[in-house]
Design a protein around this motif. Structure first.
Motif, PDB file in Angstrom:
ATOM      1  N   ALA A 203       0.850  -1.195   0.000  1.00 26.04           N
ATOM      2  CA  ALA A 203       0.000   0.000   0.000  1.00 26.04           C
ATOM      3  C   ALA A 203       0.879   1.237   0.000  1.00 26.04           C
ATOM      4  O   ALA A 203       1.984   1.241   0.561  1.00 26.04           O
ATOM      5  CB  ALA A 203      -0.916   0.016   1.210  1.00 26.04           C
ATOM      6  N   ILE A 285      -7.191  -5.023   4.856  1.00 28.51           N
ATOM      7  CA  ILE A 285      -6.483  -4.268   5.892  1.00 28.51           C
ATOM      8  C   ILE A 285      -6.691  -4.900   7.262  1.00 28.51           C
ATOM      9  O   ILE A 285      -5.746  -5.051   8.052  1.00 28.51           O
ATOM     10  CB  ILE A 285      -6.952  -2.797   5.888  1.00 28.51           C
ATOM     11  N   LYS A 289      -3.768  -6.462   9.801  1.00 30.08           N
ATOM     12  CA  LYS A 289      -3.653  -6.099  11.219  1.00 30.08           C
ATOM     13  C   LYS A 289      -3.820  -7.335  12.111  1.00 30.08           C
ATOM     14  O   LYS A 289      -3.115  -7.498  13.121  1.00 30.08           O
ATOM     15  CB  LYS A 289      -4.686  -5.036  11.558  1.00 30.08           C
ATOM     16  N   TRP A 309      -0.906   0.737   9.118  1.00 27.90           N
ATOM     17  CA  TRP A 309      -1.855   0.022   8.266  1.00 27.90           C
ATOM     18  C   TRP A 309      -3.276   0.538   8.435  1.00 27.90           C
ATOM     19  O   TRP A 309      -4.086   0.465   7.512  1.00 27.90           O
ATOM     20  CB  TRP A 309      -1.779  -1.485   8.527  1.00 27.90           C
ATOM     21  N   ASP A 310      -3.551   1.101   9.585  1.00 26.54           N
ATOM     22  CA  ASP A 310      -4.883   1.651   9.804  1.00 26.54           C
ATOM     23  C   ASP A 310      -5.102   2.927   9.000  1.00 26.54           C
ATOM     24  O   ASP A 310      -6.248   3.363   8.811  1.00 26.54           O
ATOM     25  CB  ASP A 310      -5.089   1.945  11.294  1.00 26.54           C
ATOM     26  N   VAL A 312      -4.332   3.135   5.820  1.00 24.61           N
ATOM     27  CA  VAL A 312      -4.607   2.745   4.432  1.00 24.61           C
ATOM     28  C   VAL A 312      -6.111   2.908   4.171  1.00 24.61           C
ATOM     29  O   VAL A 312      -6.931   2.468   4.971  1.00 24.61           O
ATOM     30  CB  VAL A 312      -4.177   1.292   4.181  1.00 24.61           C
ATOM     31  N   LYS A 314      -9.840   2.471   3.465  1.00 19.58           N
ATOM     32  CA  LYS A 314     -10.689   1.272   3.558  1.00 19.58           C
ATOM     33  C   LYS A 314     -11.581   1.114   2.327  1.00 19.58           C
ATOM     34  O   LYS A 314     -12.143   0.054   2.071  1.00 19.58           O
ATOM     35  CB  LYS A 314     -11.574   1.352   4.806  1.00 19.58           C
ATOM     36  N   VAL A 330      -5.706  -2.255  -1.864  1.00 16.87           N
ATOM     37  CA  VAL A 330      -4.837  -3.315  -1.361  1.00 16.87           C
ATOM     38  C   VAL A 330      -5.434  -4.688  -1.653  1.00 16.87           C
ATOM     39  O   VAL A 330      -6.641  -4.896  -1.564  1.00 16.87           O
ATOM     40  CB  VAL A 330      -4.586  -3.160   0.158  1.00 16.87           C
TER      41      VAL A 330
END
Length: 454
Positions: A203, A285, A289, A309-310, A312, A314, A330
């Motif tokens: 990502a 995502i 996680k 990563w949070d 990225v 949604k 992603v």
């Protein structure tokens, strides 16, 4: 009687194909070709071209050698000059808690021209791949929406066939059309893709300064950072410390490439089957996680990775409002490569391959784009001696060098990727970390140039 100008067709307009186009045009005073370049995409923003890549000394040298000065003037748009005392363009490897294992010495340079002069392979400049491609596209008469589906060689030349039903005739066909190249599949059907058994998620994300500062506190300001866990899991964070100016925010944000890799078998656990919708970015995502929490112990570096990563998106954002012009939702993907020496016989002909079409490789060492650019340089130089009588020897000269060089890079990248994806456990990690720290000491204590001459 004046000989006709030979025609070269390039199938594929990635970094390698475009660099090769420029090299042939740049050298037309030495040898003139009628160059045509085709791309399967419908337009320049049809597909995501992004992520950060590292251009090393060999890649920089060949790129500068191939492109005209008018294009070279725009290179800082894709590879901005390093910021002294702020950025450190180099690689660092830590364990999952931030414990430094390896940081090879990397000569810091002021621009891409200095990178080209460096003698070791550890120096590179982090580059925006999508912007580099845009720069290489400028003033190129590229024909879009033309997917090559096959060809037919004759004594006089090559007929190239496209999905839209059209065809073109040329003297030389260069397949620069990626890892799933139709040209390779016809020329070398026995050359197969090798799957690693590693799943990776990538990502590009806009990261607030506060979060990046916390990461740098652990891992340093190196622009290419990797962490390795105990269970075959790896993370990559690649960035430039150049604020994204397009977005008005109270806090500066930076463009960061994230990658998370893990053994694919973890997705195929029969007792605990993984349910992920690869068409739903939010699902992917959450899966990443979940895997980070499962594979890594609780610590501040793990928390930072989860926060990254949070960030990225949604859902797929509007490209006009997102800072990277295009966006790639992603998805999980399988790491794979193509080793061109996996076949016993490579017959040289009017059809040859360049870049990922010939030697796609793991991104772990950042060699793929550099080798594609180097291919373009080597092939264009070989074709300076082209004549209707000796074209085979020109192609053979290029292929012999390319096969040896890139197969070594493919296998080296494969070996490291597979080794890092092997679970080591707690006690194994102690042994692994001790070895890597020893290697790090030796690399930094001795003159690395002794071991890494070009």
């Amino acid at each position: 009687m004046q000989q006709k100008i030979p025609t070269v067709i390039i199938s594929g307009a990635g970094l390698g194909g475009l660099t090769f186009y420029h090299a042939l045009i740049k050298n037309k005073d030495k040898k003139e070709f009628n160059v045509k370049i085709f791309e399967r995409e419908s337009g320049p923003q049809d597909r995501w071209q992004g992520y950060h890549i590292g251009i090393n000394n060999k890649g920089a040298r060949s790129l500068i050698n191939c492109i005209p000065s008018s294009v070279a003037l725009d290179l800082p748009k894709a590879m901005p000059n390093p910021i002294p005392d702020v950025e450190y363009h180099g690689f660092s490897l830590t364990d999952h808690t931030g414990n430094l294992l390896l940081r090879p010495p990397s000569k810091q340079v002021k621009d891409v021209y200095e990178v080209a002069k460096v003698s070791t392979g550890f120096s590179a400049i982090i580059t925006y791949r999508d912007r580099l491609r845009d720069i290489l596209l400028e003033n190129v008469p590229l024909q879009w929406g033309k997917k090559c589906i096959g060809y037919e060689e004759t004594e006089e030349g090559v007929w190239v066939f496209f999905e839209d039903g059209s065809k073109e005739f040329c003297d030389i066909l260069v397949g620069a059309d990626g890892i799933h190249s139709p040209v390779r599949k016809q020329k070398m059907p026995e050359l197969q893709i090798f799957y690693y058994g590693i799943t990776q998620v990538l990502a590009d994300v806009a990261v607030p300064k506060s979060i990046l500062n916390r990461l740098i506190k652990f891992t340093g300001k190196g622009t290419f950072q990797e962490t390795i866990g105990l269970n075959g899991d790896t993370t990559f964070v690649i960035f430039r410390l150049i604020p994204i100016k397009e977005q008005e925010q109270n806090e500066p944000r930076y463009r960061v490439t994230l990658a998370f890799g893990y053994p694919t078998k973890l997705d195929n656990d029969e007792q605990n089957p993984v349910k992920v919708d690869d068409n739903d970015p939010a699902s992917v995502i959450e899966h990443v996680k979940r895997m980070i929490r499962k594979l890594r112990s609780e610590c501040e570096l793990t928390d930072i990775m989860l926060e990254l990563w949070d960030l990225v998106p949604k859902t797929t954002p509007d490209p006009k409002e997102y800072p990277f012009k295009t966006y790639n939702p992603v998805q999980r993907r399988q790491l794979q490569d193509v080793n061109p020496l996996a076949v016993d016989v490579w017959t040289s002909s009017r059809v040859t391959l360049l870049g990922d079409a010939a030697h796609a490789m793991s991104p772990i060492l950042g060699l793929g784009a550099n080798d594609a650019i180097l291919d373009a340089d080597k092939l264009s130089q070989a074709l300076l001696n082209y004549s209707p009588e000796n074209y085979i020897s020109c192609i053979k000269e290029y292929e012999n060098e390319m096969l040896k060089r890139t197969s070594a890079d493919v296998l080296k990248s494969r070996s490291i990727a597979l080794r890092q994806s092997s679970p080591v456990g707690y006690f194994g990690s102690i042994f692994r970390n001790a070895i890597m720290k020893t290697v790090n000491f030796l690399m930094n204590f001795f003159d690395t140039n002794l071991f890494l001459r070009d």
